[in-house]
Scaffold this motif. Sequence first.
Motif, PDB file in Angstrom:
ATOM      1  N   MET A 212       0.749  -1.176  -0.094  1.00  0.00           N
ATOM      2  CA  MET A 212       0.073   0.062   0.001  1.00  0.00           C
ATOM      3  C   MET A 212       0.801   1.044   0.009  1.00  0.00           C
ATOM      4  N   LEU A 213       2.050   1.221   0.523  1.00  0.00           N
ATOM      5  CA  LEU A 213       2.951   2.390   0.610  1.00  0.00           C
ATOM      6  C   LEU A 213       3.770   2.503  -0.755  1.00  0.00           C
ATOM      7  N   THR A 214       3.408   1.593  -1.680  1.00  0.00           N
ATOM      8  CA  THR A 214       4.226   1.977  -3.067  1.00  0.00           C
ATOM      9  C   THR A 214       3.750   3.164  -3.739  1.00  0.00           C
ATOM     10  N   PRO A 215       4.259   3.906  -4.596  1.00  0.00           N
ATOM     11  CA  PRO A 215       3.787   5.017  -5.325  1.00  0.00           C
ATOM     12  C   PRO A 215       2.905   4.788  -6.214  1.00  0.00           C
ATOM     13  N   ASP A 216       2.961   3.585  -7.021  1.00  0.00           N
ATOM     14  CA  ASP A 216       1.988   3.045  -8.129  1.00  0.00           C
ATOM     15  C   ASP A 216       0.808   3.033  -7.620  1.00  0.00           C
ATOM     16  N   VAL A 217      -0.062   3.810  -8.269  1.00  0.00           N
ATOM     17  CA  VAL A 217      -1.534   3.814  -7.761  1.00  0.00           C
ATOM     18  C   VAL A 217      -2.273   2.645  -8.019  1.00  0.00           C
ATOM     19  N   MET A 218      -1.835   1.671  -9.009  1.00  0.00           N
ATOM     20  CA  MET A 218      -2.410   0.362  -9.038  1.00  0.00           C
ATOM     21  C   MET A 218      -2.234  -0.596  -7.885  1.00  0.00           C
ATOM     22  N   ILE A 219      -1.061  -0.736  -7.675  1.00  0.00           N
ATOM     23  CA  ILE A 219      -0.426  -1.491  -6.726  1.00  0.00           C
ATOM     24  C   ILE A 219      -1.063  -0.873  -5.200  1.00  0.00           C
ATOM     25  N   LYS A 220      -0.937   0.366  -5.129  1.00  0.00           N
ATOM     26  CA  LYS A 220      -1.589   1.069  -3.806  1.00  0.00           C
ATOM     27  C   LYS A 220      -2.865   0.809  -3.579  1.00  0.00           C
ATOM     28  N   SER A 221      -3.774   0.715  -4.684  1.00  0.00           N
ATOM     29  CA  SER A 221      -5.000   0.448  -4.391  1.00  0.00           C
ATOM     30  C   SER A 221      -5.481  -0.780  -4.124  1.00  0.00           C
ATOM     31  N   MET A 222      -4.589  -1.671  -4.525  1.00  0.00           N
ATOM     32  CA  MET A 222      -4.778  -3.250  -4.401  1.00  0.00           C
ATOM     33  C   MET A 222      -4.508  -3.553  -2.972  1.00  0.00           C
ATOM     34  N   GLY A 223      -3.448  -2.866  -2.477  1.00  0.00           N
ATOM     35  CA  GLY A 223      -2.683  -3.073  -1.180  1.00  0.00           C
ATOM     36  C   GLY A 223      -3.598  -2.558  -0.246  1.00  0.00           C
ATOM     37  N   MET A 224      -4.244  -1.377  -0.337  1.00  0.00           N
ATOM     38  CA  MET A 224      -4.991  -0.564   0.552  1.00  0.00           C
ATOM     39  C   MET A 224      -6.383  -1.534   0.396  1.00  0.00           C
ATOM     40  N   ALA A 225      -6.898  -2.115  -0.355  1.00  0.00           N
ATOM     41  CA  ALA A 225      -8.266  -2.885  -0.330  1.00  0.00           C
ATOM     42  C   ALA A 225      -7.996  -4.128   0.469  1.00  0.00           C
ATOM     43  N   PHE A 226      -6.712  -4.916   0.257  1.00  0.00           N
ATOM     44  CA  PHE A 226      -6.500  -6.163   0.989  1.00  0.00           C
ATOM     45  C   PHE A 226      -6.255  -5.891   2.294  1.00  0.00           C
ATOM     46  N   THR A 227      -5.602  -4.719   2.804  1.00  0.00           N
ATOM     47  CA  THR A 227      -5.102  -4.438   4.217  1.00  0.00           C
ATOM     48  C   THR A 227      -6.415  -4.088   4.873  1.00  0.00           C
ATOM     49  N   PHE A 228      -7.510  -3.235   4.520  1.00  0.00           N
ATOM     50  CA  PHE A 228      -8.649  -3.037   5.043  1.00  0.00           C
ATOM     51  C   PHE A 228      -9.637  -4.084   5.195  1.00  0.00           C
ATOM     52  N   GLY A 229      -9.577  -4.809   3.869  1.00  0.00           N
ATOM     53  CA  GLY A 229     -10.474  -6.118   3.943  1.00  0.00           C
ATOM     54  C   GLY A 229     -10.243  -7.075   4.861  1.00  0.00           C
ATOM     55  N   VAL A 230      -8.910  -7.501   5.325  1.00  0.00           N
ATOM     56  CA  VAL A 230      -8.492  -8.397   6.108  1.00  0.00           C
ATOM     57  C   VAL A 230      -8.760  -7.655   7.609  1.00  0.00           C
ATOM     58  N   PHE A 231      -8.465  -6.439   7.782  1.00  0.00           N
ATOM     59  CA  PHE A 231      -8.888  -5.646   9.039  1.00  0.00           C
ATOM     60  C   PHE A 231     -10.223  -5.864   9.335  1.00  0.00           C
ATOM     61  N   PHE A 232     -11.319  -5.598   8.389  1.00  0.00           N
ATOM     62  CA  PHE A 232     -12.568  -5.698   8.558  1.00  0.00           C
ATOM     63  C   PHE A 232     -13.117  -7.158   8.984  1.00  0.00           C
ATOM     64  N   ASP A 233     -12.583  -7.915   8.235  1.00  0.00           N
ATOM     65  CA  ASP A 233     -12.922  -9.329   8.239  1.00  0.00           C
ATOM     66  C   ASP A 233     -12.391 -10.129   9.373  1.00  0.00           C
ATOM     67  N   ALA A 234     -11.262 -10.012   9.815  1.00  0.00           N
ATOM     68  CA  ALA A 234     -10.468 -10.592  11.043  1.00  0.00           C
ATOM     69  C   ALA A 234     -10.856 -10.091  12.402  1.00  0.00           C
ATOM     70  N   PHE A 235     -11.079  -8.678  12.082  1.00  0.00           N
ATOM     71  CA  PHE A 235     -11.284  -8.078  13.727  1.00  0.00           C
ATOM     72  C   PHE A 235     -12.834  -7.741  14.113  1.00  0.00           C
ATOM     73  N   ILE A 236     -13.425  -7.534  12.834  1.00  0.00           N
ATOM     74  CA  ILE A 236     -14.967  -7.267  13.385  1.00  0.00           C
ATOM     75  C   ILE A 236     -15.803  -8.380  13.000  1.00  0.00           C
ATOM     76  N   VAL A 237     -15.553  -9.186  11.749  1.00  0.00           N
ATOM     77  CA  VAL A 237     -16.427  -9.999  11.431  1.00  0.00           C
ATOM     78  C   VAL A 237     -16.198 -11.199  12.239  1.00  0.00           C
ATOM     79  N   ARG A 238     -14.734 -12.009  12.060  1.00  0.00           N
ATOM     80  CA  ARG A 238     -14.474 -13.222  12.647  1.00  0.00           C
ATOM     81  C   ARG A 238     -14.300 -13.099  13.940  1.00  0.00           C
ATOM     82  N   MET A 239     -13.632 -12.202  14.481  1.00  0.00           N
ATOM     83  CA  MET A 239     -13.328 -12.126  16.034  1.00  0.00           C
ATOM     84  C   MET A 239     -14.613 -11.561  16.913  1.00  0.00           C
ATOM     85  N   THR A 240     -15.691 -10.891  16.339  1.00  0.00           N
ATOM     86  CA  THR A 240     -16.572 -10.122  16.978  1.00  0.00           C
ATOM     87  C   THR A 240     -18.168 -10.592  16.712  1.00  0.00           C
ATOM     88  N   ILE A 241     -18.318 -10.156  15.341  1.00  0.00           N
ATOM     89  CA  ILE A 241     -19.802 -10.644  14.782  1.00  0.00           C
ATOM     90  C   ILE A 241     -19.745 -12.359  15.019  1.00  0.00           C
TER      91      ILE A 241
END
Length: 733
Positions: A660-689
């Motif tokens: 996500m920290l790379t300057p390339d917008v294509m890779i950055k957007s992919m890294g950001m989507a996967f980062t927050f996707g894992v965060f939402f799924d692991a901590f809010i969905v799997r560990m809470t909901i």
Amino acid sequence: MAKLLYNLGKWAVDHKKSIFGTTIGLIIVLGILAGTLGPRFNEEMSIPGSESVKAMTIIDKEFSSGQDSSGAQTQIIFKAPKNQTLTSTSVNQRITKALNTIKKNKAVASVATPLQLKNLTQDQKIGYAVVTFKDKAPDVSSSAKDMIIDTVKKIRDAGIQAELSGDIDFSKSSSGSTEAIGIIVALIILSITFLSFLVGIIPILTSVFGLGISLLLILLGSRVIDMPSVSLTLAAMLGLAVGIDYSLFILNRFRKQLAQGHSVREAIAIANGTSGSAVVFAGITVIIAMVGLCVVNIPFLTIMGLGAALSVLFAVLIAVMFVPAVLAMLGNKIGPDRKNSFLQLLTFSRKRKPNTNKESNAWGRFVTKRPLLKALFGIVILVVVSLPLGHMHLGLPDDSQQPKDSTTRKAYDLFTEAYGEGYHSNLAIVMETTKETTHPKQAVSELQDTLSQLNHVQMVNPAVPNKTGNDYMISVMPKTGPNDTKTNDLVKTIRDKAKSLEKANHVKIMVTGQTAVSIDLTNSLNKAIPLFASIIVGLAFILLVIVFRSILVPLKAVLGFVLSLTASLGFIVFVIQDGHLTKLFNVSTTGPILNFLPIFLIGILFGLAMDYEVFLVSRIREEYVHKGNARKAILTGIKDSGGVVTAAALIMISVFVGFMLTPDVMIKSMGMAFTFGVFFDAFIVRMTIVPAVMTLMGNAAWYLPKWLDKILPNLDIEGESIMHNVENKSHLN
């Protein structure tokens, strides 16, 4: 499966040196081959058979200017210093000298100056040259690129602004260093988790072996199969993340078995049979998701999916074969799991009083107390984050989204200043005549008049016939940029108008150009998403029913994934498209969401979500089967597996953040989507909901019709048969 992996673990212990040596040897051989041959990526992203691609093929065949057009092209755009023009004697001489130097290079086929191309602006301040190479972009040598960069630097030193654009990427990416940051963070998390640097580094090193094999195979594959270079990034991103996680799960179980008094050989076998079974199933789920991209029927996406699936396959093989061999070589040096390890703190496990709450921890008690409130709270958060998804706009990122200090971004801005935003979204209209065409020139004239009268059209160039006069090409410059919705509407309008002209004049009219290709690709992807999602979710649901022997648990898992998916896409739209928090995430310019990101996010996030579901819920089911108390099973599952799932999620997030920290917008957007996707799924969905909803369902969560239970195969993911045999052996001893 459990017994097979249990025996495989013992075999790996007995043949540890052979496995280790073979793995090292394979990497060396593949490395030599890849280094000798080198990669050959194809950055073309299109859909064979689409209107825009058919028209592009006709242009290449019928309107080619000669052999020079087959090579890569680079535009060098110039802007004269203040109070001078590009025709000023000193400026013109400096540019001419630089272009002559470039022309003498053996890699260059031709050079066209701004004066030859007659592209100077009205004030003669801006113009561009075109450098055509003999080879295509992937084959242009580094020395030739360096020559262009050095020459342009000398022009700048003379006070003339010169920037680069075109087929060749002249940017110097810093992705390698940012990826290394992610790996370092993962190492820190693992070392703290296990209170040991040696134990912490094992999952990273072992995952690198699997990643190395898969990436080298992809590099070699690029020589024979057309694939974009982003395939390598995607495979690295996914392979590294799951590789660390899979090794972590087996390592964690191995240390627990050592703590219970098992020998090293037996502990490895049990870990491979229990956690290894979960790893294999989780890996199969991710592989299914990636291979499922074949149904989209878009070649470059299929290749990217297969490359990602290959990286996951080797991550699984390394986890169940190479990791046991490494554990056997290290033996007791790794040591059993420590009672006060940070792993317990990751889910707030702490010892309050002696002999109390042994089967639960603070997080488990928190989630299962007033579960309806916790479930609703998590759902509301994800729904709110998902709201921006309603106005998501898809497209292919262009140079306007590159970092502001990059030469490609500066070139984009200069072209815009000189010729307008529509320069970047030029359209080519191809008109083919047929045997029934009686007045081709009249048809061309009508087409030109129609195009000139359309809204959002800045300029229509005269029609150019091919050598036979059977086909014509008209260049159209829109008023808006390539990712503007008005440009999209213009392409649709031209195609709608073309239908009536085709019938009246018996001709075939097609719209092409990079913008039209991108629009066709985006439309095809939008149509493919429902089918792809249905197949992936349907297959995974069936597999989860088989594994968990339940209807409601898999249904809950799938619905939780939908929440994670919509929330991660909503967040990406909020940042990348809407422009919020851009300074925090170093986003240079807002723009559309990468058009193939949603379909990749569906596949990858679903696979990762099911990973966490399997590792957490399989332990809950194991406890429920043994004791029959639904709530206690949830508490035990969170206590035993919650920490390792949390650690795994943090590791995966740290890896994705590196991308996500790379300057390339294509890779950055992919890294950001996967980062927050894992965060939402692991901590809010799997560990809470998930635990909250399962608490509400109680014993009903494990309901399965008897007739269905009889026909479903027993995969024994939890390794019940193994543990039963181990317990019997211990009793006999």
